[in-house]
Structure formats: structure tokens, C-alpha cells
Design a protein around this motif. Structure first.
Motif, PDB file in Angstrom:
ATOM      1  N   LEU A 250       1.553  -7.075  -5.044  1.00 51.67           N
ATOM      2  CA  LEU A 250       1.402  -6.119  -3.948  1.00 51.67           C
ATOM      3  C   LEU A 250       0.528  -6.716  -2.856  1.00 51.67           C
ATOM      4  O   LEU A 250      -0.614  -7.112  -3.105  1.00 51.67           O
ATOM      5  CB  LEU A 250       0.790  -4.822  -4.461  1.00 51.67           C
ATOM      6  CG  LEU A 250       1.633  -4.056  -5.493  1.00 51.67           C
ATOM      7  CD1 LEU A 250       0.827  -2.922  -6.108  1.00 51.67           C
ATOM      8  CD2 LEU A 250       2.893  -3.512  -4.847  1.00 51.67           C
ATOM      9  N   ILE A 251       1.049  -6.771  -1.636  1.00 53.06           N
ATOM     10  CA  ILE A 251       0.287  -7.269  -0.485  1.00 53.06           C
ATOM     11  C   ILE A 251      -0.276  -6.062   0.246  1.00 53.06           C
ATOM     12  O   ILE A 251       0.477  -5.238   0.778  1.00 53.06           O
ATOM     13  CB  ILE A 251       1.178  -8.090   0.475  1.00 53.06           C
ATOM     14  CG1 ILE A 251       2.019  -9.101  -0.298  1.00 53.06           C
ATOM     15  CG2 ILE A 251       0.337  -8.770   1.545  1.00 53.06           C
ATOM     16  CD1 ILE A 251       1.234 -10.135  -1.041  1.00 53.06           C
ATOM     17  N   GLY A 252      -1.606  -5.928   0.266  1.00 53.80           N
ATOM     18  CA  GLY A 252      -2.193  -4.777   0.940  1.00 53.80           C
ATOM     19  C   GLY A 252      -3.648  -4.582   0.554  1.00 53.80           C
ATOM     20  O   GLY A 252      -4.256  -5.424  -0.123  1.00 53.80           O
ATOM     21  N   ASP A 253      -4.187  -3.453   0.970  1.00 57.87           N
ATOM     22  CA  ASP A 253      -5.582  -3.099   0.735  1.00 57.87           C
ATOM     23  C   ASP A 253      -5.780  -2.762  -0.749  1.00 57.87           C
ATOM     24  O   ASP A 253      -5.239  -1.782  -1.248  1.00 57.87           O
ATOM     25  CB  ASP A 253      -5.956  -1.903   1.613  1.00 57.87           C
ATOM     26  CG  ASP A 253      -7.431  -1.551   1.535  1.00 57.87           C
ATOM     27  OD1 ASP A 253      -7.972  -1.501   0.412  1.00 57.87           O
ATOM     28  OD2 ASP A 253      -8.040  -1.316   2.588  1.00 57.87           O
TER      29      ASP A 253
ATOM     30  N   LYS B 193      14.246   3.671  -6.711  1.00 58.10           N
ATOM     31  CA  LYS B 193      15.328   2.964  -7.416  1.00 58.10           C
ATOM     32  C   LYS B 193      15.955   1.897  -6.524  1.00 58.10           C
ATOM     33  O   LYS B 193      16.378   0.849  -7.023  1.00 58.10           O
ATOM     34  CB  LYS B 193      16.388   3.944  -7.905  1.00 58.10           C
ATOM     35  CG  LYS B 193      17.231   4.598  -6.840  1.00 58.10           C
ATOM     36  CD  LYS B 193      18.307   5.488  -7.443  1.00 58.10           C
ATOM     37  CE  LYS B 193      19.140   6.172  -6.377  1.00 58.10           C
ATOM     38  NZ  LYS B 193      19.892   5.223  -5.524  1.00 58.10           N
ATOM     39  N   ASP B 194      16.030   2.137  -5.192  1.00 56.40           N
ATOM     40  CA  ASP B 194      16.570   1.130  -4.275  1.00 56.40           C
ATOM     41  C   ASP B 194      15.670  -0.096  -4.229  1.00 56.40           C
ATOM     42  O   ASP B 194      16.151  -1.235  -4.182  1.00 56.40           O
ATOM     43  CB  ASP B 194      16.714   1.718  -2.861  1.00 56.40           C
ATOM     44  CG  ASP B 194      17.628   2.930  -2.832  1.00 56.40           C
ATOM     45  OD1 ASP B 194      18.711   2.852  -3.427  1.00 56.40           O
ATOM     46  OD2 ASP B 194      17.251   3.938  -2.227  1.00 56.40           O
ATOM     47  N   ILE B 195      14.365   0.140  -4.245  1.00 55.00           N
ATOM     48  CA  ILE B 195      13.401  -0.968  -4.228  1.00 55.00           C
ATOM     49  C   ILE B 195      13.526  -1.780  -5.516  1.00 55.00           C
ATOM     50  O   ILE B 195      13.557  -3.013  -5.489  1.00 55.00           O
ATOM     51  CB  ILE B 195      11.970  -0.428  -4.047  1.00 55.00           C
ATOM     52  CG1 ILE B 195      11.861   0.382  -2.758  1.00 55.00           C
ATOM     53  CG2 ILE B 195      10.959  -1.575  -4.051  1.00 55.00           C
ATOM     54  CD1 ILE B 195      10.588   1.210  -2.646  1.00 55.00           C
ATOM     55  N   VAL B 196      13.611  -1.084  -6.643  1.00 49.16           N
ATOM     56  CA  VAL B 196      13.755  -1.772  -7.928  1.00 49.16           C
ATOM     57  C   VAL B 196      15.050  -2.583  -7.949  1.00 49.16           C
ATOM     58  O   VAL B 196      15.070  -3.743  -8.379  1.00 49.16           O
ATOM     59  CB  VAL B 196      13.727  -0.757  -9.087  1.00 49.16           C
ATOM     60  CG1 VAL B 196      14.107  -1.416 -10.408  1.00 49.16           C
ATOM     61  CG2 VAL B 196      12.341  -0.115  -9.200  1.00 49.16           C
ATOM     62  N   ASN B 197      16.150  -1.986  -7.462  1.00 50.99           N
ATOM     63  CA  ASN B 197      17.431  -2.689  -7.454  1.00 50.99           C
ATOM     64  C   ASN B 197      17.380  -3.953  -6.599  1.00 50.99           C
ATOM     65  O   ASN B 197      17.839  -5.021  -7.029  1.00 50.99           O
ATOM     66  CB  ASN B 197      18.536  -1.764  -6.930  1.00 50.99           C
ATOM     67  CG  ASN B 197      18.949  -0.713  -7.940  1.00 50.99           C
ATOM     68  OD1 ASN B 197      18.657  -0.829  -9.123  1.00 50.99           O
ATOM     69  ND2 ASN B 197      19.622   0.318  -7.482  1.00 50.99           N
ATOM     70  N   LEU B 198      16.833  -3.843  -5.383  1.00 52.18           N
ATOM     71  CA  LEU B 198      16.780  -5.020  -4.505  1.00 52.18           C
ATOM     72  C   LEU B 198      15.818  -6.070  -5.041  1.00 52.18           C
ATOM     73  O   LEU B 198      16.044  -7.270  -4.876  1.00 52.18           O
ATOM     74  CB  LEU B 198      16.386  -4.606  -3.083  1.00 52.18           C
ATOM     75  CG  LEU B 198      17.537  -4.098  -2.209  1.00 52.18           C
ATOM     76  CD1 LEU B 198      17.051  -3.824  -0.797  1.00 52.18           C
ATOM     77  CD2 LEU B 198      18.698  -5.071  -2.164  1.00 52.18           C
ATOM     78  N   ALA B 199      14.748  -5.633  -5.694  1.00 53.83           N
ATOM     79  CA  ALA B 199      13.850  -6.603  -6.330  1.00 53.83           C
ATOM     80  C   ALA B 199      14.587  -7.356  -7.428  1.00 53.83           C
ATOM     81  O   ALA B 199      14.406  -8.569  -7.608  1.00 53.83           O
ATOM     82  CB  ALA B 199      12.619  -5.901  -6.891  1.00 53.83           C
TER      83      ALA B 199
ATOM     84  N   GLY C  22       0.793  -1.217   0.000  1.00 61.51           N
ATOM     85  CA  GLY C  22       0.000   0.000   0.000  1.00 61.51           C
ATOM     86  C   GLY C  22       0.823   1.263   0.000  1.00 61.51           C
ATOM     87  O   GLY C  22       0.276   2.360  -0.165  1.00 61.51           O
ATOM     88  N   ASP C  23       2.140   1.137   0.190  1.00 62.60           N
ATOM     89  CA  ASP C  23       2.995   2.320   0.234  1.00 62.60           C
ATOM     90  C   ASP C  23       3.197   2.881  -1.176  1.00 62.60           C
ATOM     91  O   ASP C  23       3.402   2.135  -2.138  1.00 62.60           O
ATOM     92  CB  ASP C  23       4.348   1.960   0.852  1.00 62.60           C
ATOM     93  CG  ASP C  23       5.243   3.166   1.021  1.00 62.60           C
ATOM     94  OD1 ASP C  23       5.145   3.830   2.061  1.00 62.60           O
ATOM     95  OD2 ASP C  23       6.039   3.444   0.105  1.00 62.60           O
ATOM     96  N   GLU C  24       3.182   4.205  -1.290  1.00 59.28           N
ATOM     97  CA  GLU C  24       3.293   4.854  -2.603  1.00 59.28           C
ATOM     98  C   GLU C  24       4.579   4.463  -3.324  1.00 59.28           C
ATOM     99  O   GLU C  24       4.583   4.170  -4.522  1.00 59.28           O
ATOM    100  CB  GLU C  24       3.241   6.374  -2.438  1.00 59.28           C
ATOM    101  CG  GLU C  24       3.414   7.130  -3.750  1.00 59.28           C
ATOM    102  CD  GLU C  24       3.556   8.624  -3.560  1.00 59.28           C
ATOM    103  OE1 GLU C  24       4.465   9.201  -4.175  1.00 59.28           O
ATOM    104  OE2 GLU C  24       2.758   9.206  -2.793  1.00 59.28           O
ATOM    105  N   LYS C  25       5.714   4.458  -2.605  1.00 61.02           N
ATOM    106  CA  LYS C  25       6.990   4.104  -3.237  1.00 61.02           C
ATOM    107  C   LYS C  25       6.970   2.669  -3.754  1.00 61.02           C
ATOM    108  O   LYS C  25       7.482   2.373  -4.836  1.00 61.02           O
ATOM    109  CB  LYS C  25       8.143   4.291  -2.252  1.00 61.02           C
ATOM    110  CG  LYS C  25       8.484   5.730  -1.930  1.00 61.02           C
ATOM    111  CD  LYS C  25       9.675   5.782  -0.983  1.00 61.02           C
ATOM    112  CE  LYS C  25      10.039   7.212  -0.615  1.00 61.02           C
ATOM    113  NZ  LYS C  25      11.170   7.244   0.334  1.00 61.02           N
ATOM    114  N   ILE C  26       6.392   1.783  -2.965  1.00 61.84           N
ATOM    115  CA  ILE C  26       6.327   0.377  -3.379  1.00 61.84           C
ATOM    116  C   ILE C  26       5.488   0.244  -4.649  1.00 61.84           C
ATOM    117  O   ILE C  26       5.838  -0.495  -5.579  1.00 61.84           O
ATOM    118  CB  ILE C  26       5.744  -0.497  -2.254  1.00 61.84           C
ATOM    119  CG1 ILE C  26       6.679  -0.499  -1.032  1.00 61.84           C
ATOM    120  CG2 ILE C  26       5.486  -1.908  -2.737  1.00 61.84           C
ATOM    121  CD1 ILE C  26       7.968  -1.260  -1.222  1.00 61.84           C
ATOM    122  N   ILE C  27       4.382   0.979  -4.703  1.00 61.42           N
ATOM    123  CA  ILE C  27       3.512   0.914  -5.879  1.00 61.42           C
ATOM    124  C   ILE C  27       4.243   1.439  -7.112  1.00 61.42           C
ATOM    125  O   ILE C  27       4.193   0.839  -8.193  1.00 61.42           O
ATOM    126  CB  ILE C  27       2.211   1.712  -5.626  1.00 61.42           C
ATOM    127  CG1 ILE C  27       1.388   1.041  -4.514  1.00 61.42           C
ATOM    128  CG2 ILE C  27       1.387   1.829  -6.908  1.00 61.42           C
ATOM    129  CD1 ILE C  27       0.231   1.880  -4.015  1.00 61.42           C
TER     130      ILE C  27
END
Length: 757
Positions: A472-475, A741-747, A451-456
């Protein structure tokens, strides 16, 4: 201190000025010097003598631009002469280097005669891969550029003309899109008829604006055919003489769709804006003060007014730095002979398209966390957006090849992007290796904080680029609403653990039972398992354990230990591992190191240190880096005997004696011993390391965390991580404050982990 006082101190502080020359090859030994100069230079000299284009192969010509001015029309200062213009030209060199890694010699020529300027610049062709003309007064600038383009076999580009034209052209394309108007049907009014105005009008025609619908005004009013016939205007202004009746700027603006100001401040008022057609575009680009203020133009009417200025303190800044570094980068990389119209159009279209995409967090932060999203207040990318290099340079390079302006016949787009990545820093280059691997076989990645904007936003990029299949795990309703608010063209896969329907509800009972079976002898009751499974971290962990996802990411909104706990409880460490560890990839200009452990194990013994080294070496190989491991201490090879020094010494001994270890490893050793070649080859020539270490294993969490942060902040390293190693399934824990970009890199790292699994 005033801004001027600060600027004077900035420029005079030792060393004076803003640029210097640095060597790019080793110059430490006599042999180095003999290769750099005599007698070694004879070889490349002979090769170039036989084929002049070999200068691009053996010299810096292919990455060298001459910034040339006579100081006759310096922005905001006027005709201040060659010497006084030097700070500006040095500044131009700074921008070339900062944004596109292009080297510059600034050349201030004390010449007033355009013929003399032409002869002087033309004689410098062997030195440069391109010429950037700067701050030369009209009409001389037209003659100088046109003649040099004909005579020289390298790009000659007058930025004052074409830079503004290209950036404002990109703005026009997007502004017309926002207000739903066709470029070919726009009535455009220009205030100003100097070099930049004429070049901009010409370029608008190249983009599709009807030249018969352009009205240009100078200080005497509308430039009409009658004035042109009477010899009242020069040949360049006459190009845009209109058949309409004469009048002043206010008359010209009535019912106009777009106003383009390249003149002087304060000559447009709100009434003139109100006289324009519906949803007008007002590009007031006089510097430092626009023809009409941003707020005044917006307030003039109730419909949509798209306003652009040359100022950084308002939205939609028309800034030439969005153009010239990247245009020259693309031109140099294909050894272009010219910067022609197709190349300029390609640059504008690439900029316009980039403004319609999601904006990175780093760019938002650089501009005070502004809500940057395509629309009336965001029609041009920001100058600090690093993606401009990857969009504009390739577009220009391709256009140069297709139009016949390039010496290079073709370019591999992926390989070229990797070369551009390397220019922006080692971490981008290293991550490109991993992301390319991820794209070859994308895996399902559960994003626990969906549900976090950055994650989306990260999920949208992961899917668009083909790096992963994000879940995406969330509402679900909240996630859909956020996608709409962000303007994302993205239909995410969402699993809601708390919903009464859908996949989340279908799997909840199964996952709760699985969690209960795994933890019932570790203190969890069935009812507690049913409650815990509604928490996204537990749900995502069980999802991976059940094989419904291949990897997971969490931690963006949680304290690191609490984010790590659910995957450790559910998934645990790998069968051959007893411990997990956090590793950072640190990249320098010409070096890469992996630092462990910086996040998990507080006081590791020799067993933990041995295992951390194994896992970190495996991780290095995923980045195509052959590991050389050093176990660090304040002692060198037994020079101090304490319980603290014995642990890394014993771990290193075990690793060296293990026949399955196929990489060099040694320790205990001090940090400088591990990374300084002279120490390894001289004082400690017995070391197992034949080259400086690239896997640094710290003796405890405190040292590891301090060490990587010092290297990052004081050593100028770029950091990727932390990457979790030793887990049974691919899991990575983000840090609070991580960017998209950090989220994309770790993914991407998680996907490669899953491919290995």
C-alpha cells in the motif's frame, strides 16, 4: 399505485406468473430433435433401466427440486388452499433459480389428509433430486416430513421448520459471540410453539444450547411438565415442557438471555426486555410485524441488545432465502439421500462465519451503502451476498459426505468452487482461471492509492487468498487507522512516500534520481522530480521500474488519463510495442469475448489496430481462451471503400500474412458477421474465421466504448476490466467507482502478467 396493485400487474403481465421451462440443449435441426426425443431417448432410457442412479447422469433430476404445498398455512395468509398458494410456490422457484441455479416444479396438491399427501409426494421420487415442503400446517407437517424422510431416498426438507431454525441458529451463534456468552449457558425463551418454533428449539440444542434451559410458551403460557402430563399440549410441544412453575410470557422472560419470537406481533413490551439478563438477544421474528419493534427493543435498555427480526428494513433479517437454495445446492451436488442434522449445522456455522468477514461493495450498495460490519447490527449475512453460495453449499456437501448421506464419496473442493462460480456467471468462471494462476506464484503489487478504504479491503483479500503480496502506497497512520475502523485482521505492508522515516523515505531520493534520469530530456528538472516522487502514482511507477514491486494498480480516485500518465512516462510500452490499449472481458451465458480498445487510443491507424489485436490475443490466452480475432467496421470485406474501412482491412491483411501469428484473424467485417456462425459459414465462407470471433477489435475508441457498454447493459454481459495491454511492466488502471472485487480481479491479472514477464 399501491404495492398490491403493482404486485397484481407484475404477476398478470404476459406471460402470466413468474417461471417458464427452457431447453438446455440445441433444438435447431432435425438431428437435434431426434436426439432430444425419438429415437434418441431410447439410449439413456435403457441405461437408467439398468441403473436407476444414472437418472442423475442423463436427466435433469440432479438439479430439480419439487416445491410442494397444500396451502394450509401460507405465511401471513393462513389456510388459503392449494390454488391460491401457487403464486407463493412459483416465487419459491424463482428464489431457488436466482440464488442457486436450481430448477423447480411447483406442485400445489388439493389434499387435506396427511396420508394422501404422503402417498402423492412419495410417488414423485423418480422426478426430483429433492423435495421442498412449504406452507403445510402443523402438526400435519411433522408427520408428512418424518414419514417421507423414511420412505424416500432423496432429501425432503420442510423449509418452514428448518429454514428459520438454521438462519436464526447462525444468528444465535454470532449474537452470543458479540455479547460474550456461551451457548451452553444461555437461558432461551420461545414465544410460539408451532412447527418453526419446535424445529428451531431442536436445532438450537444441536448447536449446543442446553435443552433444560429452554422455556417454550404457547398462547396459554409456559409449557410445563404439569400441562404435558395433563394432555394439555401435543406430543411435539411436550418435548420442550419445563419443570419450572407455570406463568405467562412475561414471567418466562425474566433473567432470560435470549428471546425467540415465532408467534404474533406486539406481545412483547419494553418492560419485558428490561427484565432480561445483561446484553440480551431479542429475535422477534413474527411476520410482517414482530413481537416487539426493532427500535423499541433497542431503546428498552442501555446495555447491548442484539435484535433480529424477519423484516428487511431493519438490521439482522432472519430470511430463509439464506438457507434453502444453498442447502439444496450442496445436497444435490453430492446426490444426497437426506438433509440431516450435520448438514444443517454445517450450513448455520458457514453463515455465522461469513458474517464475520469483510462485506463486498456490491452488497453494501444493494442495501443503501449501509456500514455492514460484524457486530450487534450485523450478525447474519445479507440475502444478496453472492458469497453465501460458495460458503454454504460446500459446507453442506462436505457434511453430507462425512455423515454418509451422499451417494458421492468425495468432492474436489477447488473444482467444486469453480463449478459454483460458473453458475453465477461467466466472468466469475473466467476470473477463477486467472486467480488460480496468480495463487501459484504471487507477486508484489504496488497499490498507488493505498489510503483508500476499498484499496485497503482489497489488499486484505489479496493477502488472505494468496493472490498477491500487496504494497500500500500512502499515509501509514491513516491506513492503520482505517484497518482498525474496518475491523480487519490485517497487518499491511505500507510505503509512505511523504514520511520522514521508513522505507518510503529511504527510497525517495533514489527514486527521484531514477525519475530525473528517465525524464530529464523530456522537460523534468531535478527539483520537479523530487516533488513528483512524493505523488503515489509516480512513486509506484518508479517502484515497479526499480524492481521493488512486480506490478501496480492505480486509477480508483483519478481521472483515467491522469492515472495512466505516470506509468506511461516512467515505464512506457513494451520493447516490441508502441502502443498501450484497454481491453474488456465480456462474458455471456455461453460465450466470452474480449473487446478492444475501449479506453486509450482515440483514432487508431492500421499500425495501432494491428498491435492492439496482437496484445488482445495474448491476453485471451492468459484466460485459457484460444483467440479468434475480428477487426470490426461498418463494411464487410471491402464492400465500402473509405479511409475508415481501409484501416482495419489493412491491419487484418498484415496479421494474416505474418508467419508468427498463430490464431485466425480477419476483417474488416461488420459486428454481426464476426459473431454469427451462419453468416461466416454461409455468406462469407471464405473468411479466415472458422468459428465466431472472441476478440473484437473496434475501429476507434468511441465505437469500442459504446460497443462494450451496449453489450454489458442490453446484452446482459458481465464485464471485467479495463485491462491494460502493451505496457513494458504490468500496470492496470482502475475506474472510478470500481468495487473491491474489481480491484482484486485486476490485481490477479497483474500478477499473471508479472509471471509472464
Amino acid at each position: 399505485m399501491s404495492l398490491e396493485d403493482d404486485s397484481l400487474e407484475y404477476h398478470r403481465s404476459d406471460p402470466p406468473g413468474k417461471i417458464e421451462i427452457a431447453t438446455t440443449k440445441p433444438t435447431n435441426t432435425q438431428r437435434d430433435l431426434s436426439l432430444a426425443y425419438s429415437p434418441g431417448v431410447a439410449g439413456p432410457c435403457r441405461e437408467i433401466d439398468e441403473n436407476v442412479d444414472d437418472a442423475y447422469t442423463y436427466t435433469a433430476k440432479g438439479n430439480m427440486v419439487g416445491v410442494v404445498s397444500n396451502g394450509s398455512a401460507v405465511l401471513g395468509l393462513g389456510d388459503i388452499g392449494a390454488a391460491a398458494s401457487k403464486p407463493v410456490m412459483e416465487g419459491k422457484g424463482v428464489l431457488f433459480k436466482r440464488f442457486a441455479d436450481i430448477d423447480v416444479f411447483d406442485l400445489e396438491l388439493d389434499l387435506d389428509d396427511p396420508e394422501a399427501m404422503i402417498e402423492a409426494i412419495a410417488a414423485m421420487e423418480p422426478t426430483f433430486g429433492g423435495i421442498n415442503l412449504e406452507d403445510i400446517a402443523a402438526p400435519d407437517c411433522f408427520e408428512i416430513e418424518e414419514t417421507l424422510r423414511e420412505r424416500m431416498d432423496i432429501p425432503v426438507f420442510h423449509d418452514d421448520q428448518h429454514g428459520t431454525a438454521i438462519i436464526s441458529g447462525a444468528a444465535l451463534v454470532n449474537a452470543a459471540r458479540v455479547v460474550e456468552k456461551d451457548l451452553g449457558e444461555l437461558d432461551v425463551v420461545f414465544s410460539g410453539a408451532g412447527a418453526s418454533a419446535i424445529a428451531t428449539a431442536r436445532f438450537f440444542v444441536s448447536l449446543g444450547v442446553d435443552p433444560d434451559r429452554i422455556t417454550m410458551c404457547d398462547s396459554s403460557g409456559i409449557i410445563t411438565a404439569e400441562r404435558a402430563a395433563a394432555g394439555d399440549v401435543n406430543e411435539y410441544k411436550a418435548e420442550f415442557a419445563t419443570e419450572r412453575e407455570g406463568g405467562d410470557l412475561a414471567d418466562a422472560m425474566v433473567d432470560a438471555d435470549a428471546f425467540v419470537g415465532l408467534s404474533v406481533s406486539g406481545i412483547v413490551d419494553e418492560e419485558m426486555v428490561r427484565s432480561m439478563a445483561r446484553d440480551p438477544m431479542v429475535f422477534a421474528m413474527a411476520n410482517p410485524d414482530p413481537e416487539i419493534g426493532y427500535d423499541e427493543a433497542k431503546a428498552a435498555r442501555d446495555d447491548t441488545v442484539v435484535v433480529a427480526t424477519g423484516r428487511s428494513d431493519y438490521p439482522n433479517q432472519v430470511n430463509n432465502v439464506l438457507g434453502f437454495p444453498f442447502i439444496f445446492r450442496g445436497a444435490l451436488d453430492v446426490r444426497a439421500r437426506d438433509i440431516n442434522e450435520p448438514m444443517k449445522v454445517a450450513a448455520a456455522e458457514a453463515l455465522a462465519e461469513l458474517a464475520r468477514t469483510d462485506v463486498p461493495d456490491a452488497v453494501r450498495k444493494a442495501y443503501g451503502d449501509q456500514p455492514l460490519q460484524f457486530g450487534p447490527d450485523y450478525i447474519i449475512p445479507k440475502p444478496l451476498d453472492p458469497r453465501v453460495l460458495f460458503e454454504v453449499a460446500p459446507a453442506v456437501a462436505e457434511a453430507a459426505i462425512e455423515s454418509g448421506a451422499a451417494r458421492v464419496e468425495e468432492i474436489d473442493s477447488e473444482e467444486y468452487e469453480e463449478r459454483l462460480e460458473a453458475r453465477l456467471g461467466g466472468s466469475r468462471e473466467m476470473m477463477r482461471v486467472v486467480l488460480n494462476k496468480a495463487k501459484s506464484d504471487p507477486k508484489r503489487v504496488a497499490l498507488a492509492e493505498g489510503g483508500d478504504e476499498k484499496i485497503i479491503r482489497a489488499a486484505a483479500q489479496l493477502e488472505e487468498q494468496g493472490i498477491a503480496e500487496p504494497v500500500l502506497i500512502g499515509d501509514e497512520s491513516r491506513i492503520d487507522e482505517t484497518c482498525r475502523e474496518l475491523g480487519l485482521r490485517y497487518d499491511p505492508e505500507v510505503v509512505d512516500p511523504e514520511s520522514n522515516g521508513g522505507i518510503g523515505a529511504e527510497k525517495r531520493e533514489e527514486y527521484a534520481e531514477r525519475l530525473y534520469e528517465a525524464r530529464r530530456r523530456k522537460g523534468i528538472t531535478r527539483s520537479e522530480a523530487e516533488e513528483l516522487i512524493e505523488e503515489s502514482n509516480y512513486y509506484a511507477s518508479v517502484m515497479v521500474d526499480a524492481g521493488d514491486a512486480d506490478a501496480m494498480l492505480t486509477g480508483l480516485t483519478h481521472h483515467y488519463p491522469s492515472a495512466l500518465r505516470p506509468p506511461l512516462q516512467v515505464l512506457g510500452t513494451a520493447p516490441e510495442a508502441n502502443y498501450a490499449a484497454g481491453v474488456y472481458l465480456l462474458t455471456f451465458r455461453n460465450k466470452v469475448v474480449f473487446v478492444a480498445d475501449a479506453t486509450v487510443n482515440q483514432d487508431p491507424d492500421e499500425d495501432v489496430l494491428e498491435e492492439i489485436t496482437r496484445h488482445t490475443a495474448e491476453l485471451a490466452r492468459r484466460f485459457n481462451v484460444e483467440p479468434r480475432a475480428a477487426l470490426l467496421s461498418y463494411s464487410n470485406f471491402g464492400s465500402v471503400n473509405t479511409p475508415g474501412t481501409v484501416k482495419p482491412r489493412e491491419a487484418a491483411r498484415r496479421l494474416r500474412e505474418d508467419p508468427e501469428i498463430d490464431f485466425p484473424v480477419d476483417g474488416e467485417m461488420q459486428a454481426d458477421t464476426a459473431v454469427v456462425e451462419e453468416l461466416l459459414e454461409g455468406t462469407y465462407e471464405f473468411s479466415e474465421l472458422d468459428d465466431p470471433a472472441n476478440v473484437l477489435v473496434f475501429p476507434n475508441l468511441e465505437a469500442g466504448n459504446i460497443g462494450y457498454k451496449l453489450l454489458q447493459r442490453l446484452g446482459g454481459a458481465e464485464a471485467v476490466g479495463p485491462m491494460l495491454v502493451g505496457m513494458d511492466q504490468p500496470v492496470h488502471v482502475l475506474q472510478r467507482g470500481d468495487e473491491v472485487k474489481d480491484i482484486v480481479n485486476l490485481a490477479g491479472v497483474a500478477v499473471v502478467d508479472a509471471q509472464e514477464e
